[in-house]
Scaffold this active site. Structure first.
Site, PDB file in Angstrom:
ATOM      1  N   ASP A   1      50.797  44.038  50.467  1.00  0.00           N
ATOM      2  CA  ASP A   1      49.806  42.986  50.314  1.00  0.00           C
ATOM      3  C   ASP A   1      50.140  41.925  51.366  1.00  0.00           C
ATOM      4  O   ASP A   1      51.314  41.743  51.705  1.00  0.00           O
ATOM      5  CB  ASP A   1      49.884  42.400  48.902  1.00  0.00           C
ATOM      6  CG  ASP A   1      48.944  41.228  48.725  1.00  0.00           C
ATOM      7  OD1 ASP A   1      47.764  41.368  49.061  1.00  0.00           O
ATOM      8  OD2 ASP A   1      49.404  40.163  48.275  1.00  0.00           O
ATOM      9  N   LYS A   2      49.156  41.254  51.905  1.00  0.00           N
ATOM     10  CA  LYS A   2      49.432  40.289  52.976  1.00  0.00           C
ATOM     11  C   LYS A   2      49.891  38.933  52.457  1.00  0.00           C
ATOM     12  O   LYS A   2      51.022  38.501  52.689  1.00  0.00           O
ATOM     13  CB  LYS A   2      48.193  40.082  53.864  1.00  0.00           C
ATOM     14  CG  LYS A   2      48.466  39.115  55.035  1.00  0.00           C
ATOM     15  CD  LYS A   2      47.222  38.827  55.841  1.00  0.00           C
ATOM     16  CE  LYS A   2      46.331  37.802  55.157  1.00  0.00           C
ATOM     17  NZ  LYS A   2      46.910  36.425  55.189  1.00  0.00           N
ATOM     18  N   THR A   3      49.010  38.262  51.729  1.00  0.00           N
ATOM     19  CA  THR A   3      49.265  36.872  51.354  1.00  0.00           C
ATOM     20  C   THR A   3      50.404  36.760  50.356  1.00  0.00           C
ATOM     21  O   THR A   3      50.360  37.347  49.276  1.00  0.00           O
ATOM     22  CB  THR A   3      47.992  36.230  50.766  1.00  0.00           C
ATOM     23  OG1 THR A   3      46.919  36.402  51.692  1.00  0.00           O
ATOM     24  CG2 THR A   3      48.213  34.763  50.497  1.00  0.00           C
TER      25      THR A   3
ATOM     26  N   GLY B   1      42.518  40.748  51.425  1.00  0.00           N
ATOM     27  CA  GLY B   1      41.140  40.326  51.206  1.00  0.00           C
ATOM     28  C   GLY B   1      40.625  39.455  52.333  1.00  0.00           C
ATOM     29  O   GLY B   1      39.443  39.080  52.351  1.00  0.00           O
TER      30      GLY B   1
ATOM     31  N   ASP C   1      52.419  41.024  44.672  1.00  0.00           N
ATOM     32  CA  ASP C   1      52.964  39.948  43.852  1.00  0.00           C
ATOM     33  C   ASP C   1      52.997  40.290  42.373  1.00  0.00           C
ATOM     34  O   ASP C   1      53.438  39.506  41.553  1.00  0.00           O
ATOM     35  CB  ASP C   1      52.198  38.643  44.079  1.00  0.00           C
ATOM     36  CG  ASP C   1      50.727  38.762  43.692  1.00  0.00           C
ATOM     37  OD1 ASP C   1      50.367  39.741  43.017  1.00  0.00           O
ATOM     38  OD2 ASP C   1      49.948  37.874  44.072  1.00  0.00           O
TER      39      ASP C   1
ATOM     40  N   ASP D   1      47.738  42.455  41.962  1.00  0.00           N
ATOM     41  CA  ASP D   1      47.997  43.749  42.586  1.00  0.00           C
ATOM     42  C   ASP D   1      48.396  44.804  41.552  1.00  0.00           C
ATOM     43  O   ASP D   1      48.753  45.926  41.921  1.00  0.00           O
ATOM     44  CB  ASP D   1      49.122  43.630  43.627  1.00  0.00           C
ATOM     45  CG  ASP D   1      48.743  42.701  44.772  1.00  0.00           C
ATOM     46  OD1 ASP D   1      47.576  42.736  45.179  1.00  0.00           O
ATOM     47  OD2 ASP D   1      49.602  41.945  45.224  1.00  0.00           O
TER      48      ASP D   1
END
Length: 711
Positions: free
Chosen positions: A393-395, A544, A590, A594
């Site tokens: 996941d990015k953020t 996203g 996180d 997710d």
């Protein structure tokens, strides 16, 4: 894959008593001597039930007492008397009955753990190591006793007592290794002090038991003391050593509004905490629960070892019987044939095999728990060795999850620092996320914000204020368009195309600079991706965010692929898409939005959980917000599996030559193994397996390297 609740009675409510962890001893035949509980009561540290060291002490005591009695048994044994030429001087009327009595003491006292283990395995219809040892010593004792009371033959008393001595010594050494492998949990329990300094309405401190604390209570933590319970700092500032909790060796500085974790060591300043969590909600309780769950989770490799041990037991019983019949058929005396059978049964004991996997599991669990890598599912952890793709996941995972300054672009004769000083001074009056990012960026660059006057917010467009007698504005591109201000700059255009948020700094209505802000990529992410790719693992990202943002991050990190503009509920589909490529994939997120993707992946890893470690969806929880720990967990999984295979190979391999020798294959070459020698070889294999498991501790460098690199 099945998920279990992370918190299953980690702490027993108000009494703050952590239920102990069932040790690996049950895996190799000590069901009758289960470890009880790790206790942490209201006023002191204690061990409810039997102390975890009780089993080690029991084997040690039985060994020494049996060894002392062995000396007169050896002196009274006819065979040894004859070999040493002392038959006339040591023999006396009734000596055979004294020999029987002393041997009976060793048999019943020293052999008791093996006899009870035999009874348990037979009653459970699961013959194993204890069955072999119990049958061997029972046959030797009963036959020798019958000889004393009239049966024609030779006694085996000296072989019997030395066999029991060697077995007790082997178990003593082995249990010390077993206890050491799981001692980390006791250390976790002992991290919490017994009492806390609770403040009353007049700010007077009163020492109270930890169990007496309730949410909302204020607690004083003095310099050098351990934090008694999780709480938010409401007064004071200090540094905290959280090494035992997270593996982070560098003290972490914290102030008002930040959370201090129970068990951490306070540094130089006194702080006042407000209690927020008690009982099983505290970080330490949840860590203990997760580690306990990991140790209780069945290992697929252990299932293989258990099946092998069962077949080895059947082999020992069968070969032992065949050996007895064979030597009797070739005209050897019953005592010789019996000794060969007993030796076969002893040397074939699947003791090392029973320990091969549990000891490695215990050591790896200890290593991970001590370094903030919490395993919830052992089977998933073992599967991690086969991973060939990770989906980040990015953020908040690859990035910090907050705005930071990506770049400052001058548009006039001002240096970057001057432009930032004007902008930071203006934004210091705002609570907007962009403003906060601007302030953090200025602080990181050592830029001091300028003093402001007449601050005014420009709704939806920025803000303005008077700084050093000049009108300064920090505004959006929309403000420029509305007021007909044109800025042509290729660098700014590229920053915008990459998905950065660009704001302009105007002084007296003239653009003097532009500041690009973005969700800053963690410095650790670059190293994490490089290490994973070096392991042959494909690194991908799902987010996203807009395609431009995702593409920019992916290019900077050198990712193999990325998925942009993905809604939280669509992340599950992306995991399936990657798996459809024939890849075994880990999802790193996180642990909240997710969750579906974490469950769908082959290995779900929740990263950056902080003190909230009870994440249901993940197989592994990483306490630190450091993506390099993903590399650490995968590397440790591979190292753990290698140790398991090495132990299984040794535990089964040595039997290929030991069993034939025990059966008497080398008899014609003068190679004959007695029961005591067989027991020594069996114990040696067990000790080797235990030592090899402990050597997994060297893999700590795989974990520690991530911590050391960032300090």
């Amino acid at each position: 894959m099945g998920r279990q609740t992370a918190l299953q009675a980690a702490a027993a409510g108000p009494s703050h008593t952590h239920e102990g962890i069932r040790q690996v001893t049950s895996a190799h035949g000590h069901e009758s001597m289960d470890h009880q509980q790790i206790g942490h009561d209201d006023t002191r540290h204690g061990h409810s039930g039997h102390d975890h060291s009780a089993m080690v002490a029991d084997f040690r005591r039985r060994f020494w007492i049996s060894l002392i009695i062995t000396i007169p048994v050896l002196a009274l044994s006819p065979l040894l008397q004859s070999l040493l030429g002392l038959r006339q001087s040591l023999a006396f009327p009734g000596d055979s009955y004294v020999l029987f009595g002393l041997s009976a003491v060793v048999f019943f006292y020293g052999g008791w753990p093996f006899l009870t283990g035999l009874a348990n395995e037979v009653s459970n219809r699961r013959p194993g190591m204890m069955t072999l040892i119990g049958v061997a010593i029972t046959v030797a004792f009963v036959y020798s006793s019958a000889v004393v009371f009239g049966l024609t033959g030779k006694v085996f008393f000296w072989e019997l007592v030395t066999l029991i001595d060697v077995m007790l010594l082997g178990h003593w050494i082995e249990m010390k290794s077993v206890m050491g492998a799981s001692r980390a949990l006791e250390a976790l329990v002992q991290l919490l002090p017994a009492t806390a300094h609770r403040l009353n309405a007049d700010d007077d401190a009163q020492d109270v038991p930890i169990a007496a604390l309730r949410p909302g209570d204020r607690v004083l933590v003095k310099p050098g003391e351990r934090v008694p319970i999780d709480g938010v700092i409401i007064k004071g500032r200090s540094s905290f050593n959280e090494a035992m909790l997270t593996g982070e060796s560098r003290p972490v500085e914290k102030g008002v509004g930040q959370e201090a974790v129970g068990g951490a060591v306070n540094g130089e300043g006194a702080v006042t905490l407000e209690v927020r969590k008690t009982g099983d909600q505290t970080y330490l309780s949840q860590v203990i629960a997760l580690v306990r769950q990991a140790q209780d989770t069945r290992s697929r490799t252990q299932d293989l070892a258990n099946r092998a041990a069962l077949w080895l037991t059947y082999t020992a019983l069968s070969v032992g019987g065949i050996t007895l019949i064979f030597w009797l058929g070739f005209g050897k005396g019953f005592e010789f044939a019996l000794e060969r059978m007993v030796t076969v049964m002893v040397i074939t004991c699947p003791h090392a095999l029973g320990l091969a996997v549990p000891l490695v599991v215990a050591v790896s669990t200890r290593l991970t728990a001590q370094n903030g890598l919490l395993i919830r599912d052992r089977a998933a952890f073992e599967r991690a060795r086969n991973l060939n793709a990770v989906l980040f996941d990015k953020t908040g995972t690859l990035t910090e999850g907050r705005f930071g300054i990506a770049e400052v672009v001058p548009l006039a004769d001002l240096r970057d620092e001057e432009i930032l000083a004007f902008a930071a001074g203006l934004e210091s009056q705002s609570q907007h996320p962009i403003a906060q990012g601007m302030m953090r960026g200025a602080k990181e660059r050592g830029v001091k914000p300028k003093a402001v006057d007449q601050f005014q917010s420009l709704t939806g467009q920025g803000a303005q204020a008077v700084i050093e007698g000049r009108m300064v504005r920090v505004v959006s591109p929309g403000y420029l368009r509305e007021h007909g201000i044109s800025v042509e700059n290729a660098r700014i255009q590229k920053l915008s195309e990459e998905g950065n948020t660009v704001v302009y700094v105007l002084i007296d209505d003239k653009p003097v600079g532009a500041i690009a802000l973005a969700d800053i990529i963690r410095k650790e992410s670059f190293e994490a991706v490089a290490r994973l790719k070096a392991m042959g693992i494909k690194c991908m990202m799902v987010t996203g965010d807009a395609t431009a943002v995702a593409k920019s991050v992916a290019e900077k990190l050198g990712l193999d692929d990325y998925f942009a503009e993905v809604l939280p509920q669509q992340k599950l589909e992306k995991v399936r898409e990657v798996k459809a490529r024939g890849l075994t994939v880990a999802m790193i997120g996180d642990g909240v939005n997710d969750a579906p993707a974490l469950v769908e992946s082959d290995l779900g890893i929740a990263i950056g959980a902080g003190t909230d470690v009870a994440i249901e969806a993940a197989d592994v929880v990483l306490v630190r917000s450091d993506p390099r720990d993903v590399f650490a967990i995968l590397a440790l999984s591979r190292a753990t599996y290698r140790k398991m295979i090495q132990n299984l190979f040794w535990a089964t391999g040595y039997n290929s030559f030991a069993i034939p020798l025990a059966a008497g294959v080398g008899y014609h070459w003068g190679i004959v193994l007695g029961p005591a020698i067989g027991a020594a070889l069996m114990s040696l294999s067990t000790v080797i397996v235990a030592i090899n498991a402990e050597l997994l501790g060297r893999a700590r460098k795989l974990v520690a390297s991530t911590t050391d690199a960032k300090n």
